[in-house]
Design a protein around this motif. Structure first.
Motif: not given
Length: 132
Positions: A24, A29-34, A66-67, A73
């Motif tokens: 990585r 890297i785009y992360r959404s809210q948990p 899925e993180e 991940a």
């Protein structure tokens, strides 16, 4: 990427894709809210990105993962798109598709305009996954 990528699964049904060694570094890297509660996903995910480039063409490789809370991940699905093929086909498609229909004809290739904001939709491989 990796020794057990989905491309190698074509050789044997016993090979299961495993992207644990996906590097990585240097990636966006785009992360959404948990998630606040578990979520089940089944279907054909689409990834929409607005971008500007300094070149007329490029490639997008999109991985949905899925993180965990611990930062591990897990691969869910992926998609790819060459940017000159980001436009939907001009001809009406012969079928209904949840993804953009592209014909990949040279005459309909659309180079990126350097510096201009463009929209690209990447269709990811169909998947069923439970995010916990």
């Amino acid at each position: 990427t990796g020794l057990r990528s989905r491309w190698r699964t074509l050789f044997s049904p016993l090979v299961v894709p495993d992207y644990a060694d996906l590097d990585r570094r240097g990636r966006i890297i785009y992360r959404s809210q948990p998630l606040t509660e578990p979520l089940s996903l089944a279907g054909h995910p689409l990834f929409t990105l607005y971008l500007k480039c300094s070149a007329a063409d490029g490639g997008l490789f999109v991985y949905l993962e899925e993180e965990t809370a611990e930062g591990r991940a897990y691969y869910v699905t992926e998609g790819l798109l060459r940017l000159i093929h980001r436009k939907s086909a001009i001809d009406p498609p012969a079928y209904v598709s949840p993804a953009p229909v592209r014909n990949y004809r040279r005459a309909q290739a659309c180079p990126m305009e350097p510096g201009a904001i463009e929209r690209a939709v990447v269709d990811l491989l169909p998947v069923a996954h439970h995010f916990s």
